[in-house]
Design a protein around this motif. Structure first.
Motif, PDB file in Angstrom:
ATOM      1  N   ALA A  38       0.839  -1.195   0.000  1.00 24.37           N
ATOM      2  CA  ALA A  38       0.000   0.000   0.000  1.00 24.37           C
ATOM      3  C   ALA A  38       0.874   1.245   0.000  1.00 24.37           C
ATOM      4  CB  ALA A  38      -0.906   0.002   1.226  1.00 24.37           C
ATOM      5  N   THR A  39       0.233   2.371  -0.237  1.00 23.14           N
ATOM      6  CA  THR A  39       0.880   3.670  -0.152  1.00 23.14           C
ATOM      7  C   THR A  39       0.371   4.362   1.106  1.00 23.14           C
ATOM      8  OG1 THR A  39       0.966   3.845  -2.554  1.00 23.14           O
ATOM      9  CG2 THR A  39       1.167   5.887  -1.309  1.00 23.14           C
ATOM     10  N   VAL A  40       1.289   4.864   1.912  1.00 27.56           N
ATOM     11  CA  VAL A  40       0.909   5.624   3.103  1.00 27.56           C
ATOM     12  C   VAL A  40       1.226   7.087   2.819  1.00 27.56           C
ATOM     13  CG1 VAL A  40       1.273   5.988   5.569  1.00 27.56           C
ATOM     14  CG2 VAL A  40       1.400   3.672   4.620  1.00 27.56           C
ATOM     15  N   HIS A  41       0.205   7.922   2.932  1.00 25.36           N
ATOM     16  CA  HIS A  41       0.343   9.348   2.659  1.00 25.36           C
ATOM     17  C   HIS A  41       0.801  10.088   3.918  1.00 25.36           C
ATOM     18  CE1 HIS A  41      -1.502   8.761  -1.251  1.00 25.36           C
ATOM     19  NE2 HIS A  41      -2.354   7.959  -0.649  1.00 25.36           N
ATOM     20  N   PRO A  42       1.345  11.302   3.757  1.00 22.79           N
ATOM     21  CA  PRO A  42       1.842  12.054   4.909  1.00 22.79           C
ATOM     22  C   PRO A  42       0.823  12.256   6.026  1.00 22.79           C
ATOM     23  CG  PRO A  42       2.602  13.067   2.884  1.00 22.79           C
ATOM     24  CD  PRO A  42       1.625  11.980   2.492  1.00 22.79           C
ATOM     25  N   ASP A  43      -0.456  12.295   5.689  1.00 21.19           N
ATOM     26  CA  ASP A  43      -1.476  12.473   6.727  1.00 21.19           C
ATOM     27  C   ASP A  43      -1.873  11.169   7.411  1.00 21.19           C
ATOM     28  OD1 ASP A  43      -2.972  11.212   4.780  1.00 21.19           O
ATOM     29  OD2 ASP A  43      -4.518  12.765   4.670  1.00 21.19           O
ATOM     30  N   GLY A  44      -1.229  10.049   7.020  1.00 29.07           N
ATOM     31  CA  GLY A  44      -1.509   8.755   7.633  1.00 29.07           C
ATOM     32  C   GLY A  44      -2.559   7.933   6.919  1.00 29.07           C
ATOM     33  N   THR A  45      -3.184   8.482   5.878  1.00 26.38           N
ATOM     34  CA  THR A  45      -4.161   7.693   5.123  1.00 26.38           C
ATOM     35  C   THR A  45      -3.435   6.655   4.284  1.00 26.38           C
ATOM     36  OG1 THR A  45      -4.215   9.333   3.356  1.00 26.38           O
ATOM     37  CG2 THR A  45      -5.941   9.473   5.047  1.00 26.38           C
ATOM     38  N   VAL A  46      -4.144   5.577   4.013  1.00 23.81           N
ATOM     39  CA  VAL A  46      -3.570   4.452   3.269  1.00 23.81           C
ATOM     40  C   VAL A  46      -4.344   4.250   1.973  1.00 23.81           C
ATOM     41  CG1 VAL A  46      -3.141   1.957   3.311  1.00 23.81           C
ATOM     42  CG2 VAL A  46      -2.783   3.317   5.378  1.00 23.81           C
ATOM     43  N   ALA A  47      -3.607   4.140   0.883  1.00 23.99           N
ATOM     44  CA  ALA A  47      -4.188   3.772  -0.408  1.00 23.99           C
ATOM     45  C   ALA A  47      -3.727   2.347  -0.686  1.00 23.99           C
ATOM     46  CB  ALA A  47      -3.719   4.720  -1.507  1.00 23.99           C
ATOM     47  N   SER A  48      -4.661   1.458  -0.905  1.00 22.59           N
ATOM     48  CA  SER A  48      -4.321   0.039  -1.057  1.00 22.59           C
ATOM     49  C   SER A  48      -3.824  -0.311  -2.450  1.00 22.59           C
ATOM     50  CB  SER A  48      -5.520  -0.819  -0.685  1.00 22.59           C
ATOM     51  OG  SER A  48      -6.658  -0.366  -1.379  1.00 22.59           O
ATOM     52  N   CYS A  49      -3.752   0.667  -3.325  1.00 23.17           N
ATOM     53  CA  CYS A  49      -3.155   0.488  -4.649  1.00 23.17           C
ATOM     54  C   CYS A  49      -2.026   1.509  -4.753  1.00 23.17           C
ATOM     55  CB  CYS A  49      -4.179   0.734  -5.751  1.00 23.17           C
ATOM     56  SG  CYS A  49      -3.472   0.772  -7.419  1.00 23.17           S
ATOM     57  N   ILE A  50      -0.853   1.063  -5.151  1.00 19.87           N
ATOM     58  CA  ILE A  50       0.284   1.992  -5.191  1.00 19.87           C
ATOM     59  C   ILE A  50       0.168   3.003  -6.319  1.00 19.87           C
ATOM     60  CG2 ILE A  50       1.856   0.426  -4.014  1.00 19.87           C
ATOM     61  CD1 ILE A  50       3.130  -0.153  -6.769  1.00 19.87           C
ATOM     62  N   ARG A  51      -0.756   2.780  -7.272  1.00 16.53           N
ATOM     63  CA  ARG A  51      -0.939   3.713  -8.380  1.00 16.53           C
ATOM     64  C   ARG A  51      -2.148   4.611  -8.200  1.00 16.53           C
ATOM     65  NH1 ARG A  51      -1.345  -0.269 -12.948  1.00 16.53           N
ATOM     66  NH2 ARG A  51      -2.094   1.540 -14.069  1.00 16.53           N
ATOM     67  N   GLU A  52      -3.121   4.181  -7.432  1.00 16.63           N
ATOM     68  CA  GLU A  52      -4.363   4.932  -7.235  1.00 16.63           C
ATOM     69  C   GLU A  52      -4.315   5.607  -5.869  1.00 16.63           C
ATOM     70  OE1 GLU A  52      -6.896   6.862  -6.889  1.00 16.63           O
ATOM     71  OE2 GLU A  52      -8.114   5.798  -8.343  1.00 16.63           O
ATOM     72  N   HIS A  53      -4.146   6.918  -5.857  1.00 18.44           N
ATOM     73  CA  HIS A  53      -3.979   7.617  -4.595  1.00 18.44           C
ATOM     74  C   HIS A  53      -5.224   8.355  -4.126  1.00 18.44           C
ATOM     75  CE1 HIS A  53       0.672   7.666  -5.039  1.00 18.44           C
ATOM     76  NE2 HIS A  53       0.148   6.480  -5.156  1.00 18.44           N
ATOM     77  N   THR A  59      -6.428   4.258   7.592  1.00 15.22           N
ATOM     78  CA  THR A  59      -5.296   5.067   8.049  1.00 15.22           C
ATOM     79  C   THR A  59      -4.373   4.205   8.895  1.00 15.22           C
ATOM     80  OG1 THR A  59      -6.055   5.828  10.217  1.00 15.22           O
ATOM     81  CG2 THR A  59      -6.892   7.025   8.291  1.00 15.22           C
ATOM     82  N   ILE A  60      -3.165   4.683   9.093  1.00 13.42           N
ATOM     83  CA  ILE A  60      -2.232   3.960   9.962  1.00 13.42           C
ATOM     84  C   ILE A  60      -2.610   4.126  11.425  1.00 13.42           C
ATOM     85  CG2 ILE A  60      -0.312   4.045   8.335  1.00 13.42           C
ATOM     86  CD1 ILE A  60       0.838   6.388  10.005  1.00 13.42           C
ATOM     87  N   PHE A  61      -3.590   4.996  11.691  1.00 14.94           N
ATOM     88  CA  PHE A  61      -4.038   5.240  13.057  1.00 14.94           C
ATOM     89  C   PHE A  61      -5.240   4.382  13.440  1.00 14.94           C
ATOM     90  CE2 PHE A  61      -2.340   9.246  11.284  1.00 14.94           C
ATOM     91  CZ  PHE A  61      -1.145   9.269  11.982  1.00 14.94           C
ATOM     92  N   ASP A  62      -5.757   3.588  12.503  1.00 10.65           N
ATOM     93  CA  ASP A  62      -6.891   2.713  12.793  1.00 10.65           C
ATOM     94  C   ASP A  62      -6.497   1.672  13.837  1.00 10.65           C
ATOM     95  OD1 ASP A  62      -8.316   4.081  10.866  1.00 10.65           O
ATOM     96  OD2 ASP A  62      -8.017   2.560   9.314  1.00 10.65           O
ATOM     97  N   LEU A  66      -3.331  -2.752   9.529  1.00 12.78           N
ATOM     98  CA  LEU A  66      -3.039  -3.700   8.450  1.00 12.78           C
ATOM     99  C   LEU A  66      -4.280  -4.024   7.620  1.00 12.78           C
ATOM    100  CD1 LEU A  66      -0.520  -6.114  10.183  1.00 12.78           C
ATOM    101  CD2 LEU A  66      -0.056  -4.213   8.634  1.00 12.78           C
ATOM    102  N   LYS A  67      -5.464  -3.851   8.199  1.00  9.44           N
ATOM    103  CA  LYS A  67      -6.696  -4.077   7.442  1.00  9.44           C
ATOM    104  C   LYS A  67      -6.841  -3.075   6.298  1.00  9.44           C
ATOM    105  CE  LYS A  67      -9.533  -6.537  10.717  1.00  9.44           C
ATOM    106  NZ  LYS A  67     -10.812  -6.614  11.406  1.00  9.44           N
ATOM    107  N   ALA A  68      -6.202  -1.907   6.429  1.00 13.06           N
ATOM    108  CA  ALA A  68      -6.301  -0.881   5.389  1.00 13.06           C
ATOM    109  C   ALA A  68      -5.676  -1.341   4.080  1.00 13.06           C
ATOM    110  CB  ALA A  68      -5.641   0.417   5.859  1.00 13.06           C
ATOM    111  N   ILE A  69      -4.708  -2.245   4.139  1.00 10.98           N
ATOM    112  CA  ILE A  69      -4.095  -2.708   2.886  1.00 10.98           C
ATOM    113  C   ILE A  69      -4.821  -3.909   2.295  1.00 10.98           C
ATOM    114  CG2 ILE A  69      -1.844  -1.786   3.506  1.00 10.98           C
ATOM    115  CD1 ILE A  69      -0.907  -4.620   4.066  1.00 10.98           C
TER     116      ILE A  69
END
Length: 144
Positions: A38-53, A59-62, A66-69
């Protein structure tokens, strides 16, 4: 490329294909997309596709980040229910896995259906498999 392999050179295709080729003979998808990458953005949100942001899956704060990916929308696997039967019977199914869901979403608006690169996959994957076979049986070139 074939001639160089036969002559003993260590020929590479691309990093992604070289990474996936050893896994192509197994039914489960070798792609990390939507499941373990996944891609983790500076605000902590997670995009489960490395190309689709723009699509965020958590989020990493959930409580369980790991469920976010784990996002079936972007998982590249011919076992997904929206992949046609034609793909499940295809000779290159273990390499193509029905095609990149992101590509299908961008070009068709849905992840359903076969790969947008189907004809290219059916042409190039057997050739890459053959080159990989040659690499396994070749005699390494003496570099001394």
């Amino acid at each position: 490329m074939e001639n160089y392999i036969i002559r003993g050179y260590d020929v590479r295709t691309t990093f992604l294909l070289d990474f996936l080729i050893p896994e192509w003979d197994f039914e489960p998808s070798p792609y990390l997309c939507g499941k373990r990458l996944a891609t983790v953005h500076p605000d902590g949100t997670v995009a489960s596709c490395i190309r689709e942001h723009s699509f965020k899956s958590g989020t990493i704060f959930d409580a369980d980040p790991l469920k976010a990916i784990q996002c079936d929308l972007y998982h590249n696997d011919f076992g997904e229910p929206d992949i046609p039967e034609e793909c499940r019977r295809c000779d290159v199914r273990t390499a193509c896995q029905g095609g990149c869901p992101q590509d299908k979403l961008l070009l068709t608006g849905t992840r359903a259906g076969k790969s947008v690169l189907c004809e290219i996959h059916r042409e190039i994957i057997p050739k890459l498999r053959y080159l990989n076979h040659l690499k396994k049986i070749r005699v390494p070139r003496d570099h001394n």
